[in-house]
Design a protein around this motif. Structure first.
Motif, PDB file in Angstrom:
ATOM      1  N   SER A  19       0.874  -1.181   0.000  1.00 21.29           N
ATOM      2  CA  SER A  19       0.000   0.000   0.000  1.00 21.29           C
ATOM      3  C   SER A  19       0.903   1.220   0.000  1.00 21.29           C
ATOM      4  CB  SER A  19      -0.966  -0.004   1.187  1.00 21.29           C
ATOM      5  OG  SER A  19      -0.347   0.454   2.339  1.00 21.29           O
ATOM      6  N   ASN A  75      -8.481  -3.165   2.612  1.00 22.08           N
ATOM      7  CA  ASN A  75      -9.147  -2.341   1.600  1.00 22.08           C
ATOM      8  C   ASN A  75     -10.662  -2.526   1.591  1.00 22.08           C
ATOM      9  OD1 ASN A  75      -6.686  -1.318   1.114  1.00 22.08           O
ATOM     10  ND2 ASN A  75      -6.687  -1.674  -1.090  1.00 22.08           N
ATOM     11  N   PHE A 134      -5.856   7.515  -4.804  1.00 22.40           N
ATOM     12  CA  PHE A 134      -6.070   6.078  -4.985  1.00 22.40           C
ATOM     13  C   PHE A 134      -7.237   5.965  -5.967  1.00 22.40           C
ATOM     14  CE2 PHE A 134      -7.712   1.927  -2.962  1.00 22.40           C
ATOM     15  CZ  PHE A 134      -6.919   1.157  -3.794  1.00 22.40           C
ATOM     16  N   GLY A 139       0.665   3.415  -2.979  1.00 25.49           N
ATOM     17  CA  GLY A 139       0.468   3.977  -4.309  1.00 25.49           C
ATOM     18  C   GLY A 139       1.753   4.386  -5.008  1.00 25.49           C
TER      19      GLY A 139
END
Ligand code: NAD
Length: 309
Positions: free
Chosen positions: A122, A175, A239, A124
């Motif tokens: 995680s 998520n 995101f 990005g």
């Protein structure tokens, strides 16, 4: 001696990750199907290999950063990556893929005499560039110990989550919380609009009360209360909604396979799939607030314009 690393998949994430391995002093031999991706990696110091198999043949570690599980399994097995690598090579798959595919990839790697971890991330593209990713790792202790120094060159944290597939499991569970909570926060803002409550007032209460969560206090889906959130730049990601839709789709697969009663997780997957295929294709995932507002009728769209003016 520093291990030689093969890096396959030099896209938005893999490109900068490979560059950070080079910066840390490693020899990195890379491959991608897209020539532009290879050129960018070469400019960052990666050596180009003519194929993934050629990259893996002389490597101590093979890192993959690919779109989906089918790409990883095809590369490992059909395209012969596992067979081409020297026995004892460490396979690190950083792609976000189905838990079942991650376990199958791990089993195939071990059967071919290698070590393997699933290590989705995680953080990005910005985290990949800055070397501040968080890795969620599945695999045995020995494989994790070998992977850890390399993950440290690409990220700020690596959490060993358990056996093969546990990294992917942690990623999709996290998520699923995020997708459901973003929808809940967005619905609450739209409900507030219908009740004449200002965004700022709801934010001031909920961010210091029991409604507090990351979706509200960091990635706030309405412009104003959190100046750094994507809502203030017309929902530019951040995101991206299609990535959230992908991760929720993986979570939904696991929910169904496990017979889990996760009604909100499944509904969130449906809502994000529709949003990503429609207006949200190029938006941050917090843009779903606009879809919720639109479905709530024209009166609310007017109220929202008034709040902004
Ligand atoms: P991307 O599409 O930019 O990169 C994937 C690359 O893999 C492409 O360049 C493609 O050409 C290459 N590729 C595919 N098959 C190949 C093969 N057989 N051999 C060589 N190269 C091959 O995608 P991305 O944004 O870099 O994402 C990669 C993974 O990371 C995905 O699983 C995604 O879900 C995950 N992820 C992405 C983000 C993000 O913000 N982009 C964040 C977290 C996780």
């Amino acid at each position: 001696m520093s291990p030689v690393i093969a890096f396959v998949g030099l896209g938005h994430m893999g490109g900068p990750m490979a560059a950070n391995l080079v910066k840390a002093g490693h020899r990195v031999v890379g491959h991608d199907l897209v020539p532009d991706a290879v050129d960018a990696a070469v400019a960052a110091g990666v050596e180009a290999a003519p194929s993934a198999v050629a990259a893996a043949a002389d490597a101590d570690v093979v890192v993959t950063m690919l779109p989906a599980g089918r790409h990883v399994l095809a590369l490992y097995q059909d395209e012969g990556l596992l067979a081409a690598a020297r026995p004892g090579t460490l396979f690190v798959d950083c792609s976000t893929i189905d838990v079942a595919d991650a376990r199958a990839a791990h089993e195939a790697a071990v059967a071919a005499g290698h070590l393997a971890v699933d290590a989705p991330v995680s953080g990005g593209v910005m985290g990949a560039e800055a070397g501040t990713l968080t890795f969620m790792v599945g695999g045995d202790e020995a494989a994790f110990a070998r992977a850890e120094p390399l993950l440290a060159a690409m990220g700020k944290k690596a959490v060993h989550c358990g056996a093969a597939g546990a990294g992917q499991a942690a990623k999709i569970c996290n998520n699923m919380i995020l997708g459901v909570s973003m929808i809940a926060v967005s619905e609450a803002f739209v409900l507030g609009e219908s009740l004449g409550l200002s965004h700022q007032a709801l934010y001031d209460v909920a961010s210091t009360a029991s409604g507090q969560c990351w979706a509200l206090s960091v990635n706030c889906p309405v412009p104003g209360p959190v100046p750094g959130s994507p809502a203030n730049r017309d929902y530019l990601p951040g995101f991206a909604a299609p990535l959230m839709a992908k991760d929720l789709g993986l979570a939904a697969n696991a929910v169904r396979a496990g017979g889990v009663d996760a009604e909100l997780g499944l509904r969130a997957a449906e809502l994000y799939a529709a949003f990503a295929e429609g207006g949200g294709a190029a938006e941050d995932f917090s843009g779903i607030v606009r879809a919720i507002r639109e479905r709530s009728g024209p009166q609310l769209a007017d109220d929202q314009r008034n709040q902004r003016s």
